[in-house]
Write an enzyme that holds these catalytic residues in place. Sequence first.
Site, PDB file in Angstrom:
ATOM      1  N   HIS A  12      33.372  50.332  35.254  1.00  0.00           N
ATOM      2  CA  HIS A  12      31.081  49.492  35.459  1.00  0.00           C
ATOM      3  C   HIS A  12      30.777  49.137  37.276  1.00  0.00           C
ATOM      4  CE1 HIS A  12      33.389  45.351  34.449  1.00  0.00           C
ATOM      5  NE2 HIS A  12      33.096  45.871  34.904  1.00  0.00           N
ATOM      6  N   HIS A  59      30.328  38.867  34.811  1.00  0.00           N
ATOM      7  CA  HIS A  59      30.881  38.511  35.715  1.00  0.00           C
ATOM      8  C   HIS A  59      30.276  36.856  36.452  1.00  0.00           C
ATOM      9  CE1 HIS A  59      31.588  43.059  35.620  1.00  0.00           C
ATOM     10  NE2 HIS A  59      32.718  42.734  36.782  1.00  0.00           N
ATOM     11  N   HIS A 194      41.026  48.362  41.825  1.00  0.00           N
ATOM     12  CA  HIS A 194      39.831  47.759  42.484  1.00  0.00           C
ATOM     13  C   HIS A 194      40.687  45.858  43.176  1.00  0.00           C
ATOM     14  CE1 HIS A 194      37.681  46.614  39.294  1.00  0.00           C
ATOM     15  NE2 HIS A 194      36.996  46.099  40.229  1.00  0.00           N
ATOM     16  N   GLU A 241      41.017  44.261  35.381  1.00  0.00           N
ATOM     17  CA  GLU A 241      40.552  44.727  34.226  1.00  0.00           C
ATOM     18  C   GLU A 241      40.143  46.205  33.071  1.00  0.00           C
ATOM     19  OE1 GLU A 241      35.219  43.928  36.542  1.00  0.00           O
ATOM     20  OE2 GLU A 241      36.582  45.812  36.209  1.00  0.00           O
TER      21      GLU A 241
HETATM   22  C1  DHB Z   1      32.254  45.837  41.923  1.00  0.00           C
HETATM   23  C2  DHB Z   1      31.826  45.184  40.725  1.00  0.00           C
HETATM   24  C3  DHB Z   1      32.277  44.955  39.729  1.00  0.00           C
HETATM   25  O1  DHB Z   1      32.294  44.562  38.885  1.00  0.00           O
HETATM   26  C4  DHB Z   1      34.226  45.699  39.559  1.00  0.00           C
HETATM   27  O2  DHB Z   1      34.295  46.405  38.067  1.00  0.00           O
HETATM   28  C5  DHB Z   1      34.304  47.253  40.039  1.00  0.00           C
HETATM   29  C6  DHB Z   1      33.273  46.976  41.505  1.00  0.00           C
HETATM   30  C7  DHB Z   1      31.514  45.600  42.634  1.00  0.00           C
HETATM   31  O3  DHB Z   1      30.542  44.903  42.890  1.00  0.00           O
HETATM   32  O4  DHB Z   1      31.600  46.294  43.827  1.00  0.00           O
HETATM   33 FE    FE Z   2      33.667  44.896  37.307  1.00  0.00          FE
END
Ligand code: DHB
Ligand code: FE
Length: 282
Positions: A12, A59, A194, A241
Site C-alpha cells: 500500500h 500510519h 521495507h 505489515e
Molecule cells: C511507505 C509507507 C508505507 O506505509 C508503506 O507501507 C510503504 C512505503 C513510504 O512512505 O514510502
Molecule cells: Fe504502510
Amino acid sequence: MAEVIWGLATSHVPSIGAAMDHGKTADPYWNPLFDGYAPARAWMARHTPDVAVIVYNDHANALDLTVTPTFGIGTAASYQVADEGWGSRPVPAVTGAPAFSDHLVGSLIDDSFDITVYQDLDVDHGLTVPLSVYCPDPGESWPCAVVPLLVNVIQYPQPTAARCLALGHALGAAIRSFPEDLKVAVFGTGGMSHQLAGERAGLINQEFDRMFLDAIEHDPEKLASLTREEYIREAGSEGIELIMWLVMRGALGPRIRRVYETYHVPASNTAAGMVLFENLGR
Ligand code: DHB
Ligand code: FE
C-alpha cells in the site's frame, strides 16, 4: 449466506497512489509496476464483490498514538479520505456496510477476538492505495462497500503472525455466518520488505519476499510460526505489515487458486508485491 469470493494481497505504498493521482503511471519508473497490475485488475473487474473487508493499518495519520488498539473494525456508513499532510487524495469517499460490520464485530468478539469499534474513521493510504490498485478509475464511487479492519503493526508489541492467521480463520467464519447473500472480497495490505528509517533504511530482502509469496499460498502456517522479531529482521521495521496478509489468507480457507501475482522493486524505497487468489469454497 455471505461468501468470500476472492482475496487480494497488495503493498500500500503511498507513492503508488500519488503516481495514479498525478497521471504518472506510464512514466518509465512506474510503468513496469502498473503493467504488472493489469491482468489482476481485469480479472477483478469481472468479479465485483458487494463488499470488501480491507485489512490495513493506519500510519498515525487519522489516529494518534495515545491509544493503540491491536485489532479494530470500522462500523460507519462512510469513511472520509484522510489528509496525510498535503491534502486528501482525489479519490471518492469510502462507503461502509454498517450492518455487516456490526455482524463481524459481534461474531469475532464471541470468538474471543476483542475488537475495538471505530464508529468514526478517516482512512489513510493503507486502505485507499489498495482500493486504487484494485480499481484505478472509480469515477464517482468505488465499485463496492468497504469494512475497514485495522491491525496494529506500528507500535510494539504488534500481534503475532499466528494471531493474525487465527483472526483470518475467525473472520472467514464470521463472513460465512452473515445471513444475506453477499459476495465478499478480503484485502490484506502492506509490505513487502521495507524499512523507512534508521541504519537499515532502504532494506529490500527479495529472498524473503519470494519465500513469503510462495508460502502465503501453500504454507501459511509456516509464515504464522515466525516471530515479530523475525519479520522485522528479515523484512524490515515496516515489512512486518506482511502479517496483515495472513488475516486475508485465513479468511479464504484451504481451497484456493492463485489467479495472478506480481513483484516489483523498487516502488519508492520498498518492494511492492501483489497476489490475487480465487476462493474455491469449502
Ligand atoms: C511507505 C509507507 C508505507 O506505509 C508503506 O507501507 C510503504 C512505503 C513510504 O512512505 O514510502
Ligand atoms: Fe504502510
